[in-house]
Design a protein around this motif. Sequence first.
Motif, PDB file in Angstrom:
ATOM      1  N   LEU A  53       0.835  -1.203   0.000  1.00 37.09           N
ATOM      2  CA  LEU A  53       0.000   0.000   0.000  1.00 37.09           C
ATOM      3  C   LEU A  53       0.873   1.258   0.000  1.00 37.09           C
ATOM      4  O   LEU A  53       0.596   2.209  -0.738  1.00 37.09           O
ATOM      5  N   ALA A  54       1.934   1.259   0.782  1.00 39.63           N
ATOM      6  CA  ALA A  54       2.834   2.415   0.820  1.00 39.63           C
ATOM      7  C   ALA A  54       3.487   2.642  -0.538  1.00 39.63           C
ATOM      8  O   ALA A  54       3.610   3.788  -1.001  1.00 39.63           O
ATOM      9  N   THR A  55       3.879   1.582  -1.211  1.00 40.97           N
ATOM     10  CA  THR A  55       4.489   1.685  -2.543  1.00 40.97           C
ATOM     11  C   THR A  55       3.486   2.240  -3.550  1.00 40.97           C
ATOM     12  O   THR A  55       3.817   3.131  -4.355  1.00 40.97           O
ATOM     13  N   LEU A  56       2.263   1.725  -3.506  1.00 45.79           N
ATOM     14  CA  LEU A  56       1.215   2.211  -4.414  1.00 45.79           C
ATOM     15  C   LEU A  56       0.924   3.692  -4.176  1.00 45.79           C
ATOM     16  O   LEU A  56       0.802   4.478  -5.123  1.00 45.79           O
ATOM     17  N   ARG A  61       1.224   9.385  -5.703  1.00 39.57           N
ATOM     18  CA  ARG A  61       1.577  10.788  -5.415  1.00 39.57           C
ATOM     19  C   ARG A  61       2.527  11.358  -6.468  1.00 39.57           C
ATOM     20  O   ARG A  61       2.394  12.501  -6.887  1.00 39.57           O
ATOM     21  N   LYS A  62       3.495  10.555  -6.913  1.00 44.10           N
ATOM     22  CA  LYS A  62       4.429  11.011  -7.949  1.00 44.10           C
ATOM     23  C   LYS A  62       3.697  11.320  -9.257  1.00 44.10           C
ATOM     24  O   LYS A  62       3.972  12.313  -9.909  1.00 44.10           O
ATOM     25  N   LEU A  63       2.773  10.433  -9.607  1.00 46.67           N
ATOM     26  CA  LEU A  63       2.044  10.626 -10.859  1.00 46.67           C
ATOM     27  C   LEU A  63       1.091  11.822 -10.805  1.00 46.67           C
ATOM     28  O   LEU A  63       0.814  12.440 -11.833  1.00 46.67           O
ATOM     29  N   PHE A  67       0.156  13.939 -14.019  1.00 46.66           N
ATOM     30  CA  PHE A  67      -1.063  13.509 -14.696  1.00 46.66           C
ATOM     31  C   PHE A  67      -2.316  13.842 -13.901  1.00 46.66           C
ATOM     32  O   PHE A  67      -2.268  14.081 -12.702  1.00 46.66           O
ATOM     33  N   LYS A  68      -3.450  13.781 -14.610  1.00 45.63           N
ATOM     34  CA  LYS A  68      -4.744  13.992 -13.972  1.00 45.63           C
ATOM     35  C   LYS A  68      -5.267  12.651 -13.435  1.00 45.63           C
ATOM     36  O   LYS A  68      -4.783  11.592 -13.815  1.00 45.63           O
ATOM     37  N   VAL A  69      -6.265  12.719 -12.602  1.00 39.91           N
ATOM     38  CA  VAL A  69      -6.817  11.540 -11.935  1.00 39.91           C
ATOM     39  C   VAL A  69      -7.373  10.513 -12.928  1.00 39.91           C
ATOM     40  O   VAL A  69      -7.351   9.315 -12.661  1.00 39.91           O
ATOM     41  N   ASP A  70      -7.819  10.959 -14.103  1.00 41.19           N
ATOM     42  CA  ASP A  70      -8.392  10.017 -15.057  1.00 41.19           C
ATOM     43  C   ASP A  70      -7.342   9.332 -15.941  1.00 41.19           C
ATOM     44  O   ASP A  70      -7.678   8.536 -16.811  1.00 41.19           O
ATOM     45  N   TYR A  71      -6.073   9.608 -15.713  1.00 38.13           N
ATOM     46  CA  TYR A  71      -4.997   8.934 -16.438  1.00 38.13           C
ATOM     47  C   TYR A  71      -5.071   7.438 -16.100  1.00 38.13           C
ATOM     48  O   TYR A  71      -5.225   7.063 -14.939  1.00 38.13           O
ATOM     49  N   PRO A  72      -4.995   6.532 -17.104  1.00 36.19           N
ATOM     50  CA  PRO A  72      -5.188   5.096 -16.874  1.00 36.19           C
ATOM     51  C   PRO A  72      -4.320   4.505 -15.745  1.00 36.19           C
ATOM     52  O   PRO A  72      -4.814   3.746 -14.919  1.00 36.19           O
ATOM     53  N   ARG A  73      -3.050   4.850 -15.707  1.00 33.52           N
ATOM     54  CA  ARG A  73      -2.174   4.299 -14.659  1.00 33.52           C
ATOM     55  C   ARG A  73      -2.623   4.793 -13.281  1.00 33.52           C
ATOM     56  O   ARG A  73      -2.580   4.041 -12.303  1.00 33.52           O
TER      57      ARG A  73
END
Length: 145
Positions: A53-56, A61-63, A67-73
């Motif tokens: 969970l910490a890694t995710l 946070r980096k992304l 990017f915006k929240v709707d970015y696939p990743r």
Amino acid sequence: MSQQLALLSDALLKARGERIAKESLMTLASTRSVDSLPAVLQSAVIAGRKQELATLESEYRKLTQTFKVDYPRMQQLAEKMAENTAAGARGDRPGGGALQTDYQTAVRTERELEVALTHQRKLARGLSDSMAELQPASPRGRHEP
């Protein structure tokens, strides 16, 4: 035969101790958060889930900086974080479910050993009775010349 009885008796005492310890954990779990129990706090599964969970969250946070929240990743990461959190909340952890399973296993083991010990005692009594029947009558009351 008596050695087998002693071994079964010792095993039953150990199994009973295990069952009592697991029953105590179950009682503690019913009065406070399962996650605060030492057995759960020391769990490798929980430690792994927290690390994942910490890694995710770190990657998410980096992304967010790019990017915006709707970015696939970002959506994938959000789903994985939600799954991880939901799994913990539903009890897919060594807490609730595993404590119950461990306790039930301990109860079953104790019962099986009780049955085996009872069976072994019956066999020992039967053997003792058979031996008594085979013993020649003692010559009490008869005088040999």
